[in-house]
Write a protein that holds these residues in place. Sequence first.
Motif, PDB file in Angstrom:
ATOM      1  N   MET A   1       0.836  -1.207   0.000  1.00 57.41           N
ATOM      2  CA  MET A   1       0.000   0.000   0.000  1.00 57.41           C
ATOM      3  C   MET A   1       0.866   1.250   0.000  1.00 57.41           C
ATOM      4  SD  MET A   1      -3.102   0.948  -0.229  1.00 57.41           S
ATOM      5  CE  MET A   1      -3.883   2.540  -0.165  1.00 57.41           C
ATOM      6  N   LYS A   2       1.911   1.169   0.788  1.00 59.38           N
ATOM      7  CA  LYS A   2       2.795   2.326   0.892  1.00 59.38           C
ATOM      8  C   LYS A   2       3.437   2.639  -0.463  1.00 59.38           C
ATOM      9  CE  LYS A   2       5.007   3.936   5.065  1.00 59.38           C
ATOM     10  NZ  LYS A   2       5.786   3.555   6.240  1.00 59.38           N
ATOM     11  N   SER A   3       3.851   1.578  -1.174  1.00 55.06           N
ATOM     12  CA  SER A   3       4.528   1.811  -2.467  1.00 55.06           C
ATOM     13  C   SER A   3       3.532   2.309  -3.513  1.00 55.06           C
ATOM     14  CB  SER A   3       5.217   0.530  -2.941  1.00 55.06           C
ATOM     15  OG  SER A   3       4.243  -0.405  -3.341  1.00 55.06           O
ATOM     16  N   PHE A   4       2.261   1.897  -3.348  1.00 54.29           N
ATOM     17  CA  PHE A   4       1.227   2.389  -4.265  1.00 54.29           C
ATOM     18  C   PHE A   4       1.043   3.906  -4.084  1.00 54.29           C
ATOM     19  CE2 PHE A   4      -3.297   3.489  -4.873  1.00 54.29           C
ATOM     20  CZ  PHE A   4      -3.364   3.288  -6.241  1.00 54.29           C
ATOM     21  N   LEU A   5       0.951   4.316  -2.849  1.00 55.52           N
ATOM     22  CA  LEU A   5       0.817   5.744  -2.555  1.00 55.52           C
ATOM     23  C   LEU A   5       2.027   6.510  -3.064  1.00 55.52           C
ATOM     24  CD1 LEU A   5      -0.733   5.932   1.026  1.00 55.52           C
ATOM     25  CD2 LEU A   5      -1.709   6.702  -1.138  1.00 55.52           C
ATOM     26  N   SER A   7       3.965   5.740  -5.596  1.00 56.79           N
ATOM     27  CA  SER A   7       3.955   5.919  -7.052  1.00 56.79           C
ATOM     28  C   SER A   7       2.915   6.944  -7.477  1.00 56.79           C
ATOM     29  CB  SER A   7       3.746   4.585  -7.782  1.00 56.79           C
ATOM     30  OG  SER A   7       2.770   3.820  -7.142  1.00 56.79           O
ATOM     31  N   LEU A   8       1.839   7.051  -6.700  1.00 60.10           N
ATOM     32  CA  LEU A   8       0.844   8.098  -6.993  1.00 60.10           C
ATOM     33  C   LEU A   8       1.466   9.483  -6.863  1.00 60.10           C
ATOM     34  CD1 LEU A   8      -2.696   7.391  -5.472  1.00 60.10           C
ATOM     35  CD2 LEU A   8      -2.028   7.736  -7.852  1.00 60.10           C
ATOM     36  N   VAL A   9       2.245   9.636  -5.826  1.00 61.73           N
ATOM     37  CA  VAL A   9       2.911  10.921  -5.587  1.00 61.73           C
ATOM     38  C   VAL A   9       3.868  11.234  -6.729  1.00 61.73           C
ATOM     39  CG1 VAL A   9       4.553  12.127  -4.086  1.00 61.73           C
ATOM     40  CG2 VAL A   9       2.643  10.867  -3.088  1.00 61.73           C
ATOM     41  N   LEU A  11       3.694  10.110  -9.788  1.00 61.30           N
ATOM     42  CA  LEU A  11       2.899  10.377 -10.978  1.00 61.30           C
ATOM     43  C   LEU A  11       2.370  11.812 -10.970  1.00 61.30           C
ATOM     44  CD1 LEU A  11       1.986   8.602 -13.381  1.00 61.30           C
ATOM     45  CD2 LEU A  11      -0.211   8.343 -12.208  1.00 61.30           C
ATOM     46  N   ALA A  12       1.836  12.221  -9.837  1.00 62.83           N
ATOM     47  CA  ALA A  12       1.311  13.576  -9.710  1.00 62.83           C
ATOM     48  C   ALA A  12       2.429  14.587  -9.927  1.00 62.83           C
ATOM     49  CB  ALA A  12       0.671  13.776  -8.338  1.00 62.83           C
ATOM     50  N   GLY A  13       3.581  14.266  -9.386  1.00 60.38           N
ATOM     51  CA  GLY A  13       4.741  15.157  -9.548  1.00 60.38           C
ATOM     52  C   GLY A  13       5.140  15.279 -10.999  1.00 60.38           C
ATOM     53  N   ALA A  14       5.111  14.165 -11.729  1.00 60.86           N
ATOM     54  CA  ALA A  14       5.498  14.175 -13.140  1.00 60.86           C
ATOM     55  C   ALA A  14       4.521  15.007 -13.961  1.00 60.86           C
ATOM     56  CB  ALA A  14       5.555  12.747 -13.675  1.00 60.86           C
ATOM     57  N   CYS A  15       3.248  14.848 -13.664  1.00 58.76           N
ATOM     58  CA  CYS A  15       2.229  15.636 -14.371  1.00 58.76           C
ATOM     59  C   CYS A  15       2.446  17.116 -14.133  1.00 58.76           C
ATOM     60  CB  CYS A  15       0.828  15.258 -13.898  1.00 58.76           C
ATOM     61  SG  CYS A  15       0.300  13.665 -14.476  1.00 58.76           S
ATOM     62  N   PHE A  16       2.720  17.462 -12.906  1.00 59.02           N
ATOM     63  CA  PHE A  16       2.937  18.850 -12.547  1.00 59.02           C
ATOM     64  C   PHE A  16       4.144  19.407 -13.295  1.00 59.02           C
ATOM     65  CE2 PHE A  16       4.681  22.145  -9.706  1.00 59.02           C
ATOM     66  CZ  PHE A  16       3.597  22.996  -9.696  1.00 59.02           C
ATOM     67  N   ALA A  17       5.206  18.614 -13.358  1.00 60.87           N
ATOM     68  CA  ALA A  17       6.426  19.045 -14.035  1.00 60.87           C
ATOM     69  C   ALA A  17       6.164  19.271 -15.517  1.00 60.87           C
ATOM     70  CB  ALA A  17       7.527  18.001 -13.844  1.00 60.87           C
ATOM     71  N   MET A  18       5.367  18.382 -16.118  1.00 63.25           N
ATOM     72  CA  MET A  18       5.063  18.516 -17.536  1.00 63.25           C
ATOM     73  C   MET A  18       4.241  19.775 -17.811  1.00 63.25           C
ATOM     74  SD  MET A  18       4.503  14.586 -18.574  1.00 63.25           S
ATOM     75  CE  MET A  18       3.240  14.809 -19.799  1.00 63.25           C
ATOM     76  N   ALA A  19       3.298  20.050 -16.904  1.00 60.65           N
ATOM     77  CA  ALA A  19       2.473  21.244 -17.070  1.00 60.65           C
ATOM     78  C   ALA A  19       3.341  22.497 -16.979  1.00 60.65           C
ATOM     79  CB  ALA A  19       1.380  21.275 -16.001  1.00 60.65           C
ATOM     80  N   GLN A  20       4.320  22.460 -16.111  1.00 63.64           N
ATOM     81  CA  GLN A  20       5.208  23.604 -15.942  1.00 63.64           C
ATOM     82  C   GLN A  20       6.099  23.807 -17.162  1.00 63.64           C
ATOM     83  OE1 GLN A  20       5.833  25.633 -12.777  1.00 63.64           O
ATOM     84  NE2 GLN A  20       3.700  25.049 -12.899  1.00 63.64           N
ATOM     85  N   GLU A  21       6.485  22.701 -17.797  1.00 63.11           N
ATOM     86  CA  GLU A  21       7.416  22.770 -18.915  1.00 63.11           C
ATOM     87  C   GLU A  21       6.797  23.403 -20.154  1.00 63.11           C
ATOM     88  OE1 GLU A  21       9.551  19.262 -20.458  1.00 63.11           O
ATOM     89  OE2 GLU A  21      10.221  19.068 -18.366  1.00 63.11           O
ATOM     90  N   SER A  22       5.496  23.208 -20.311  1.00 64.66           N
ATOM     91  CA  SER A  22       4.844  23.759 -21.476  1.00 64.66           C
ATOM     92  C   SER A  22       4.775  25.274 -21.355  1.00 64.66           C
ATOM     93  CB  SER A  22       3.432  23.169 -21.593  1.00 64.66           C
ATOM     94  OG  SER A  22       2.685  23.937 -22.486  1.00 64.66           O
TER      95      SER A  22
END
Length: 114
Positions: A1-5, A7-9, A11-22
């Motif tokens: 469960m801990k590792s699932f959480l 990876s969610l973090v 993933l969210a971080g990656a999305c945020f980084a991509m939004a910033q890059e554009s």
Amino acid sequence: MKSFLFSLVILAGACFAMAQESSVQETQFKVFGNCNMCKARIEKAVKIDGVSYAKWNKSSKMLKVAFDTTTVTGDSLQQRIAAVGHDTEKFKAQDSVYEDLPGCCLYRDNATTH
Ligand SMILES: [Cu+2]
């Protein structure tokens, strides 16, 4: 469960980084002009590095542009257009530059009705 959480973090971080890059911004503003020569002049003035799209609509007088905000600003584009003789929402072309435009492009005469 801990590792699932975890990876969610990530993933969210990656999305945020991509939004910033554009850094491409799309905008439109009014540019005064008359004809297809104006269109060519206006579009040519903003076709510089960092600008990926520029189309001026002759009837609505709106210029649509897409540009990289890390290298270009909307104001600098409007200044470039004013420098070739076309008034924009924010910047007015110098009279001496305006008066050198071909007769068919003298859009200010057409604006006397309002
Ligand atoms: Cu013209």
